[in-house]
Write a protein that holds these residues in place. Structure first.
Motif, PDB file in Angstrom:
ATOM      1  N   LYS A  31       0.831  -1.211   0.000  1.00 31.37           N
ATOM      2  CA  LYS A  31       0.000   0.000   0.000  1.00 31.37           C
ATOM      3  C   LYS A  31       0.865   1.261   0.000  1.00 31.37           C
ATOM      4  O   LYS A  31       0.590   2.204  -0.737  1.00 31.37           O
ATOM      5  N   LEU A  32       1.938   1.262   0.791  1.00 35.19           N
ATOM      6  CA  LEU A  32       2.799   2.434   0.909  1.00 35.19           C
ATOM      7  C   LEU A  32       3.458   2.790  -0.424  1.00 35.19           C
ATOM      8  O   LEU A  32       3.509   3.954  -0.808  1.00 35.19           O
ATOM      9  N   PHE A  33       3.929   1.786  -1.149  1.00 35.95           N
ATOM     10  CA  PHE A  33       4.650   2.025  -2.398  1.00 35.95           C
ATOM     11  C   PHE A  33       3.829   1.665  -3.641  1.00 35.95           C
ATOM     12  O   PHE A  33       4.362   1.654  -4.744  1.00 35.95           O
ATOM     13  N   ASP A  34       2.563   1.334  -3.439  1.00 44.20           N
ATOM     14  CA  ASP A  34       1.661   0.961  -4.529  1.00 44.20           C
ATOM     15  C   ASP A  34       2.283  -0.141  -5.399  1.00 44.20           C
ATOM     16  O   ASP A  34       2.486   0.016  -6.600  1.00 44.20           O
ATOM     17  N   LEU A  35       2.596  -1.260  -4.734  1.00 43.51           N
ATOM     18  CA  LEU A  35       3.261  -2.379  -5.405  1.00 43.51           C
ATOM     19  C   LEU A  35       2.385  -3.625  -5.388  1.00 43.51           C
ATOM     20  O   LEU A  35       1.646  -3.851  -4.429  1.00 43.51           O
ATOM     21  N   PRO A  36       2.515  -4.467  -6.401  1.00 44.23           N
ATOM     22  CA  PRO A  36       1.854  -5.772  -6.335  1.00 44.23           C
ATOM     23  C   PRO A  36       2.593  -6.652  -5.318  1.00 44.23           C
ATOM     24  O   PRO A  36       3.722  -6.351  -4.912  1.00 44.23           O
ATOM     25  N   PHE A  37       1.970  -7.731  -4.930  1.00 41.82           N
ATOM     26  CA  PHE A  37       2.483  -8.615  -3.876  1.00 41.82           C
ATOM     27  C   PHE A  37       3.941  -9.014  -4.112  1.00 41.82           C
ATOM     28  O   PHE A  37       4.786  -8.875  -3.234  1.00 41.82           O
ATOM     29  N   GLN A  38       4.243  -9.534  -5.307  1.00 37.71           N
ATOM     30  CA  GLN A  38       5.600 -10.023  -5.587  1.00 37.71           C
ATOM     31  C   GLN A  38       6.636  -8.921  -5.473  1.00 37.71           C
ATOM     32  O   GLN A  38       7.724  -9.129  -4.936  1.00 37.71           O
ATOM     33  N   GLU A  39       6.289  -7.737  -5.977  1.00 39.82           N
ATOM     34  CA  GLU A  39       7.225  -6.612  -5.910  1.00 39.82           C
ATOM     35  C   GLU A  39       7.416  -6.133  -4.468  1.00 39.82           C
ATOM     36  O   GLU A  39       8.509  -5.717  -4.086  1.00 39.82           O
ATOM     37  N   ALA A  40       6.360  -6.202  -3.676  1.00 41.79           N
ATOM     38  CA  ALA A  40       6.476  -5.832  -2.261  1.00 41.79           C
ATOM     39  C   ALA A  40       7.427  -6.795  -1.548  1.00 41.79           C
ATOM     40  O   ALA A  40       8.256  -6.371  -0.736  1.00 41.79           O
ATOM     41  N   LEU A  41       7.318  -8.069  -1.866  1.00 43.28           N
ATOM     42  CA  LEU A  41       8.241  -9.046  -1.274  1.00 43.28           C
ATOM     43  C   LEU A  41       9.685  -8.740  -1.660  1.00 43.28           C
ATOM     44  O   LEU A  41      10.588  -8.790  -0.829  1.00 43.28           O
ATOM     45  N   ARG A  42       9.888  -8.427  -2.931  1.00 43.33           N
ATOM     46  CA  ARG A  42      11.238  -8.089  -3.395  1.00 43.33           C
ATOM     47  C   ARG A  42      11.763  -6.838  -2.676  1.00 43.33           C
ATOM     48  O   ARG A  42      12.925  -6.777  -2.292  1.00 43.33           O
ATOM     49  N   PHE A  96      15.677  -4.848   3.642  1.00 43.11           N
ATOM     50  CA  PHE A  96      16.107  -5.394   4.930  1.00 43.11           C
ATOM     51  C   PHE A  96      17.252  -6.397   4.790  1.00 43.11           C
ATOM     52  O   PHE A  96      17.653  -7.013   5.768  1.00 43.11           O
ATOM     53  N   GLY A  97      17.756  -6.583   3.568  1.00 42.48           N
ATOM     54  CA  GLY A  97      18.898  -7.481   3.345  1.00 42.48           C
ATOM     55  C   GLY A  97      18.627  -8.913   3.770  1.00 42.48           C
ATOM     56  O   GLY A  97      19.494  -9.584   4.312  1.00 42.48           O
ATOM     57  N   LEU A  98      17.421  -9.376   3.522  1.00 40.80           N
ATOM     58  CA  LEU A  98      17.042 -10.715   3.969  1.00 40.80           C
ATOM     59  C   LEU A  98      17.599 -11.817   3.071  1.00 40.80           C
ATOM     60  O   LEU A  98      17.773 -12.946   3.507  1.00 40.80           O
ATOM     61  N   ASN A  99      17.829 -11.503   1.809  1.00 43.63           N
ATOM     62  CA  ASN A  99      18.324 -12.461   0.824  1.00 43.63           C
ATOM     63  C   ASN A  99      17.433 -13.708   0.734  1.00 43.63           C
ATOM     64  O   ASN A  99      17.914 -14.828   0.645  1.00 43.63           O
ATOM     65  N   ILE A 100      16.130 -13.491   0.806  1.00 46.83           N
ATOM     66  CA  ILE A 100      15.167 -14.587   0.685  1.00 46.83           C
ATOM     67  C   ILE A 100      15.228 -15.175  -0.712  1.00 46.83           C
ATOM     68  O   ILE A 100      15.236 -16.378  -0.901  1.00 46.83           O
ATOM     69  N   TYR A 101      15.302 -14.304  -1.677  1.00 46.38           N
ATOM     70  CA  TYR A 101      15.288 -14.755  -3.071  1.00 46.38           C
ATOM     71  C   TYR A 101      16.636 -15.272  -3.523  1.00 46.38           C
ATOM     72  O   TYR A 101      16.714 -16.146  -4.372  1.00 46.38           O
ATOM     73  N   LEU A 111      11.000 -19.815  -6.751  1.00 44.71           N
ATOM     74  CA  LEU A 111      10.718 -20.102  -5.341  1.00 44.71           C
ATOM     75  C   LEU A 111       9.323 -20.691  -5.173  1.00 44.71           C
ATOM     76  O   LEU A 111       9.119 -21.620  -4.405  1.00 44.71           O
ATOM     77  N   ARG A 112       8.357 -20.137  -5.914  1.00 46.90           N
ATOM     78  CA  ARG A 112       6.982 -20.637  -5.836  1.00 46.90           C
ATOM     79  C   ARG A 112       6.923 -22.084  -6.328  1.00 46.90           C
ATOM     80  O   ARG A 112       6.326 -22.945  -5.702  1.00 46.90           O
ATOM     81  N   ARG A 113       7.587 -22.355  -7.446  1.00 45.93           N
ATOM     82  CA  ARG A 113       7.612 -23.711  -8.005  1.00 45.93           C
ATOM     83  C   ARG A 113       8.278 -24.681  -7.015  1.00 45.93           C
ATOM     84  O   ARG A 113       7.789 -25.775  -6.766  1.00 45.93           O
ATOM     85  N   SER A 114       9.378 -24.237  -6.426  1.00 44.25           N
ATOM     86  CA  SER A 114      10.081 -25.053  -5.434  1.00 44.25           C
ATOM     87  C   SER A 114       9.183 -25.341  -4.231  1.00 44.25           C
ATOM     88  O   SER A 114       9.159 -26.454  -3.705  1.00 44.25           O
ATOM     89  N   HIS A 115       8.431 -24.317  -3.817  1.00 42.74           N
ATOM     90  CA  HIS A 115       7.509 -24.495  -2.693  1.00 42.74           C
ATOM     91  C   HIS A 115       6.465 -25.558  -3.023  1.00 42.74           C
ATOM     92  O   HIS A 115       6.183 -26.449  -2.218  1.00 42.74           O
TER      93      HIS A 115
END
Length: 166
Positions: free
Chosen positions: A54-65, A71-76, A84-88
């Motif tokens: 909502k803050l940056f007007d982003l779709p879900f995937q872009e918000a995750l990125r 935050f330097g999480l290096n999730i991706y 990642l979705r396919r792996s899940h």
């Protein structure tokens, strides 16, 4: 949640309130909880992903990125969201397969136990009710044992083979 708001420039007071970025206000009305937020002014609420969307007007995937990068999480890592979705889903399919196999083993074990108990009962009846002389009338349980004991030996061999394969 508090760290995210502060990272994006919003001050959270000691009581856990901040000014809501989604409507104009002078007094903080957005309550910040450990994992989510709720604004008592505009009724906006959600988690960190919803907030960034909502803050940056982003779709879900872009918000995750964005969260991953900010935050330097290096999730991706070097993987795309699609990978990642396919792996899940592959992991979920593997877990479901393992659960089915476990249920199949339990079912085979239960069938084996049931057949084994019947075999033991037939064997006992064959010994216990066997005629003592050649002229003695055959007891019905002895006849049943003679009739079915070989069948149950076959069933046990078959089920034992099925249990070993799984």
């Amino acid at each position: 949640m508090r760290e995210a708001l502060e990272r994006y420039g919003y001050k959270v007071d000691q009581r856990g309130f901040a000014c809501c970025p989604f409507h104009t206000e002078k007094t903080p009305s957005m309550r910040i909880y450990q994992k989510d937020y709720h604004c008592f002014g505009c009724q906006e609420h959600g988690d960190i992903i919803t907030f960034v969307q909502k803050l940056f007007d982003l779709p879900f995937q872009e918000a995750l990125r964005r969260i991953d990068t900010d935050f330097g999480l290096n999730i991706y890592g070097d993987h795309s969201f699609e990978e990642l979705r396919r792996s899940h889903y592959q992991r979920q399919a593997l877990i479901a397969k393992q659960e089915r196999e476990k249920e199949d083993r339990q079912r085979a074990d239960a069938q084996y136990l049931s057949a084994y108990e019947k075999y033991i009962q037939l064997d006992k009846n064959m010994r216990e009710y066997a005629p003592k002389t050649s002229t003695e009338e055959w007891h019905p349980l002895f006849v049943e044992a003679l009739k079915y004991i070989e069948y149950y030996k076959y069933v046990l061999d078959y089920l034992d083979g099925m249990r070993v394969k799984k």
